[in-house]
Design an enzyme around this catalytic site. Structure first.
Site, PDB file in Angstrom:
ATOM      1  N   ASP A 120       0.853  -1.192   0.000  1.00  0.00           N
ATOM      2  CA  ASP A 120       0.000   0.000   0.000  1.00  0.00           C
ATOM      3  C   ASP A 120       0.887   1.238   0.000  1.00  0.00           C
ATOM      4  O   ASP A 120       1.842   1.335   0.781  1.00  0.00           O
ATOM      5  CB  ASP A 120      -0.901   0.004   1.237  1.00  0.00           C
ATOM      6  CG  ASP A 120      -2.001   1.051   1.149  1.00  0.00           C
ATOM      7  OD1 ASP A 120      -2.355   1.438   0.021  1.00  0.00           O
ATOM      8  OD2 ASP A 120      -2.492   1.472   2.202  1.00  0.00           O
ATOM      9  N   HIS A 127      -3.538  14.331   0.663  1.00  0.00           N
ATOM     10  CA  HIS A 127      -3.746  13.492   1.854  1.00  0.00           C
ATOM     11  C   HIS A 127      -2.543  13.573   2.791  1.00  0.00           C
ATOM     12  O   HIS A 127      -2.698  13.803   3.998  1.00  0.00           O
ATOM     13  CB  HIS A 127      -3.975  12.039   1.418  1.00  0.00           C
ATOM     14  CG  HIS A 127      -4.019  11.063   2.558  1.00  0.00           C
ATOM     15  ND1 HIS A 127      -5.001  11.074   3.526  1.00  0.00           N
ATOM     16  CD2 HIS A 127      -3.178  10.039   2.895  1.00  0.00           C
ATOM     17  CE1 HIS A 127      -4.780  10.104   4.395  1.00  0.00           C
ATOM     18  NE2 HIS A 127      -3.682   9.470   4.040  1.00  0.00           N
ATOM     19  N   GLU A 193     -10.255   4.219   3.932  1.00  0.00           N
ATOM     20  CA  GLU A 193      -9.355   4.889   3.001  1.00  0.00           C
ATOM     21  C   GLU A 193      -9.798   4.521   1.590  1.00  0.00           C
ATOM     22  O   GLU A 193      -9.726   3.344   1.204  1.00  0.00           O
ATOM     23  CB  GLU A 193      -7.894   4.503   3.242  1.00  0.00           C
ATOM     24  CG  GLU A 193      -7.345   5.095   4.528  1.00  0.00           C
ATOM     25  CD  GLU A 193      -5.851   4.980   4.663  1.00  0.00           C
ATOM     26  OE1 GLU A 193      -5.285   5.690   5.514  1.00  0.00           O
ATOM     27  OE2 GLU A 193      -5.236   4.177   3.925  1.00  0.00           O
ATOM     28  N   GLU A 195      -9.291   4.059  -2.022  1.00  0.00           N
ATOM     29  CA  GLU A 195      -8.087   3.855  -2.809  1.00  0.00           C
ATOM     30  C   GLU A 195      -8.398   3.145  -4.128  1.00  0.00           C
ATOM     31  O   GLU A 195      -9.502   2.640  -4.341  1.00  0.00           O
ATOM     32  CB  GLU A 195      -7.061   3.026  -2.018  1.00  0.00           C
ATOM     33  CG  GLU A 195      -6.731   3.616  -0.655  1.00  0.00           C
ATOM     34  CD  GLU A 195      -5.515   2.968  -0.011  1.00  0.00           C
ATOM     35  OE1 GLU A 195      -4.698   2.370  -0.744  1.00  0.00           O
ATOM     36  OE2 GLU A 195      -5.393   3.062   1.228  1.00  0.00           O
ATOM     37  N   ASP A 227      -9.005   0.492   2.258  1.00  0.00           N
ATOM     38  CA  ASP A 227      -8.015   0.057   3.243  1.00  0.00           C
ATOM     39  C   ASP A 227      -8.476   0.504   4.627  1.00  0.00           C
ATOM     40  O   ASP A 227      -8.061   1.540   5.136  1.00  0.00           O
ATOM     41  CB  ASP A 227      -6.654   0.647   2.896  1.00  0.00           C
ATOM     42  CG  ASP A 227      -5.547   0.100   3.775  1.00  0.00           C
ATOM     43  OD1 ASP A 227      -5.626  -1.074   4.168  1.00  0.00           O
ATOM     44  OD2 ASP A 227      -4.587   0.845   4.075  1.00  0.00           O
ATOM     45  N   ARG A 231      -7.274   4.219  13.446  1.00  0.00           N
ATOM     46  CA  ARG A 231      -6.359   5.336  13.671  1.00  0.00           C
ATOM     47  C   ARG A 231      -5.765   5.336  15.078  1.00  0.00           C
ATOM     48  O   ARG A 231      -4.627   5.785  15.259  1.00  0.00           O
ATOM     49  CB  ARG A 231      -7.095   6.663  13.432  1.00  0.00           C
ATOM     50  CG  ARG A 231      -7.669   6.816  12.036  1.00  0.00           C
ATOM     51  CD  ARG A 231      -6.611   6.704  10.959  1.00  0.00           C
ATOM     52  NE  ARG A 231      -7.170   6.965   9.631  1.00  0.00           N
ATOM     53  CZ  ARG A 231      -6.502   6.820   8.500  1.00  0.00           C
ATOM     54  NH1 ARG A 231      -5.254   6.401   8.525  1.00  0.00           N
ATOM     55  NH2 ARG A 231      -7.073   7.070   7.343  1.00  0.00           N
ATOM     56  N   GLN A 234      -3.163   2.475  15.183  1.00  0.00           N
ATOM     57  CA  GLN A 234      -2.055   2.893  14.319  1.00  0.00           C
ATOM     58  C   GLN A 234      -1.188   3.956  14.995  1.00  0.00           C
ATOM     59  O   GLN A 234       0.044   3.905  14.932  1.00  0.00           O
ATOM     60  CB  GLN A 234      -2.617   3.433  12.999  1.00  0.00           C
ATOM     61  CG  GLN A 234      -1.558   3.875  11.998  1.00  0.00           C
ATOM     62  CD  GLN A 234      -2.171   4.454  10.733  1.00  0.00           C
ATOM     63  OE1 GLN A 234      -3.391   4.545  10.615  1.00  0.00           O
ATOM     64  NE2 GLN A 234      -1.339   4.845   9.805  1.00  0.00           N
ATOM     65  N   LYS A 247      -3.802  -1.645  10.397  1.00  0.00           N
ATOM     66  CA  LYS A 247      -4.179  -1.812   8.999  1.00  0.00           C
ATOM     67  C   LYS A 247      -4.477  -3.261   8.623  1.00  0.00           C
ATOM     68  O   LYS A 247      -5.252  -3.515   7.700  1.00  0.00           O
ATOM     69  CB  LYS A 247      -3.032  -1.324   8.096  1.00  0.00           C
ATOM     70  CG  LYS A 247      -2.702   0.146   8.225  1.00  0.00           C
ATOM     71  CD  LYS A 247      -3.644   0.977   7.390  1.00  0.00           C
ATOM     72  CE  LYS A 247      -3.147   2.402   7.249  1.00  0.00           C
ATOM     73  NZ  LYS A 247      -3.992   3.207   6.364  1.00  0.00           N
ATOM     74  N   THR A 251      -8.861  -5.460   4.404  1.00  0.00           N
ATOM     75  CA  THR A 251      -8.823  -4.580   3.236  1.00  0.00           C
ATOM     76  C   THR A 251      -9.850  -5.129   2.257  1.00  0.00           C
ATOM     77  O   THR A 251      -9.795  -6.303   1.896  1.00  0.00           O
ATOM     78  CB  THR A 251      -7.430  -4.571   2.576  1.00  0.00           C
ATOM     79  OG1 THR A 251      -6.459  -4.124   3.525  1.00  0.00           O
ATOM     80  CG2 THR A 251      -7.413  -3.666   1.355  1.00  0.00           C
ATOM     81  N   GLU A 352      -9.432  12.895   7.563  1.00  0.00           N
ATOM     82  CA  GLU A 352      -9.343  14.212   6.930  1.00  0.00           C
ATOM     83  C   GLU A 352     -10.690  14.933   6.943  1.00  0.00           C
ATOM     84  O   GLU A 352     -10.752  16.138   7.210  1.00  0.00           O
ATOM     85  CB  GLU A 352      -8.873  14.067   5.490  1.00  0.00           C
ATOM     86  CG  GLU A 352      -7.454  13.595   5.313  1.00  0.00           C
ATOM     87  CD  GLU A 352      -7.142  13.403   3.840  1.00  0.00           C
ATOM     88  OE1 GLU A 352      -6.723  14.380   3.191  1.00  0.00           O
ATOM     89  OE2 GLU A 352      -7.350  12.281   3.345  1.00  0.00           O
TER      90      GLU A 352
END
Length: 405
Positions: A120, A127, A193, A195, A227, A231, A234, A247, A251, A352
């Site tokens: 990834d 971002h 996420e 992607e 993904d 948070r 992480q 993570k 996925t 975000e």
């Protein structure tokens, strides 16, 4: 582009410009087999290839795309050309029609190919800059290496799942800001996420590099990818190394693989790169792709990330991934990293969109979100321009959050 004898609607989700590949079954015949979506139908590709005595019948009459991926670009082009011919030549209709299945009755049973490795990336400047401003407010948003190389990490291939698979809220260590020590429990800052994923068909030997301009000889197709990210797990674990448990729990990928050949009309120039990348990251021709993503939370549109704004291209990512001699294998997956644009409504994750939870997102039904709650469902879709004003559709990747176990 010629018309199809199928009399496809002008706004058909999967028209002649797309012809994506997947693995399907039906209630009457649940055995997995390779299919191609077109309009409201799915073609049983193996059965049609047998009926038409196609030279690639043995390659596509399989329960996965693995053999087709491994066959290489000449066969990929041959199959796509044959499909276009089958669907546009009225003389083929009688032989093809018996092998069409109503798409509404189709079950996308599993991943369409065997996933080998998973990498990834972190390729959106918007971002990465937003994350830097949130977590390093007194420093430059981008780390010193960010504009010199596509940053990435190796993920867990065994937890890549097909769209529609429920996602269990992960559990692990997290350290609340005001607590002296970490606590253990379910993640409280579960995120998405949005992607774009790429799957490798033709592999390489160890020690071999792949040039930017050789991208299309190795990458078979493109799909959507979510993904899922914890948070809080992480944030506690990733210093000094990279993402791990935050993570690796899941996925999600879309079940339809759009062949790279379908995206020729979607090629665009990527954003200007300054400083100029090192020679191995340079190539000829436009490297960007004009994919337009949409992210929905519980059915509500919350973001429209533009893939054309990605700083590092998929071809550059592949070149960097192999520049040290790391080999490619059929079924290798690599993902773009979160797709975000310059505007607030173009941010590809809740981190975000809510600025790390400080600015809750208000949904049209009046509810608010900072991060995902149990029962929430996230759907990512995308389109791209096709030839002669047509539209290439990617289907969707969807997942629903279940409580921690």
């Amino acid at each position: 582009m010629p018309d199809s004898w199928l009399d496809l609607a002008p706004d058909a989700q999967f028209g002649l410009a797309t012809l994506p590949y997947g693995v399907f079954g039906t209630a009457d015949d649940p055995a997995p087999r390779t299919g191609v979506a077109i309009g409201d139908h799915v073609l049983d590709l193996g059965a049609a290839a047998r009926a038409l005595d196609a030279p690639f019948a043995d390659t596509v009459d399989r329960p996965s795309l693995d053999a087709l991926l491994a066959a290489g670009r000449p066969v990929w082009d041959q199959v796509r050309a044959a499909l276009t011919d089958w669907f546009t030549d009225p003389a083929r209709a009688e032989a093809v029609r018996p092998h069409l299945v109503d798409r509404a009755s189709v079950r996308m049973l599993s991943l369409p190919f065997t996933v080998a490795d998973y990498v990834d990336f972190y390729a959106s400047e918007h971002h990465a800059s937003n994350v830097g401003r949130m977590f390093r407010p007194d420093q430059e948003p981008l780390t010193p290496n960010w504009k010199h190389l596509p940053i990435g990490y190796h993920g867990r291939s065994g937890t890549i799942v097909v769209s529609g698979t429920d996602i269990v809220r992960p559990t692990g260590q997290r350290k609340p800001p005001n607590e002296p020590a970490p606590v253990f429990g379910p993640s409280t800052r579960l995120d998405i996420e949005a992607e774009v994923g790429f799957v490798v068909g033709t592999g390489t030997e160890m020690g071999e590099r792949v040039a930017v301009d050789d991208f299309a000889d190795h990458v078979f197709g493109v799909f959507l990818l979510n993904d899922w990210s914890s948070r809080d797990l992480q944030a506690w674990e990733y210093v000094p190394l990279g993402p791990f448990l935050g993570k690796s729990f899941a996925t999600s990928v879309s079940p339809w693989i759009v062949p790279l050949a379908a995206l020729e009309s979607a090629r665009v120039e990527q954003p200007a790169q300054d400083p100029e990348p090192l020679p191995y990251l340079q190539g000829g021709g436009p490297g960007g792709l004009d994919l337009r993503l949409e992210v929905r939370l519980n059915g509500h549109l919350v973001s429209t990330p533009p893939f054309s704004q990605m700083y590092w291209t998929a071809a550059q990512q592949l070149a960097h991934m192999t520049v040290n001699g790391a080999s490619l294998r059929t079924g290798d997956v690599y993902a773009s990293g979160t797709v975000s644009g310059p505007e607030r409504g173009q941010r590809g994750c809740l981190l975000e969109l809510t600025w790390s939870g400080k600015e809750p997102l208000t949904l049209p039904d009046g509810t608010e979100r900072t991060f995902l709650e149990d029962g929430d469902e996230v759907t990512i879709t995308a389109t791209a321009p096709g030839p002669n004003g047509s539209v290439v559709h990617f289907g969707e990747v969807t997942g629903r959050i279940l409580p921690a176990r």
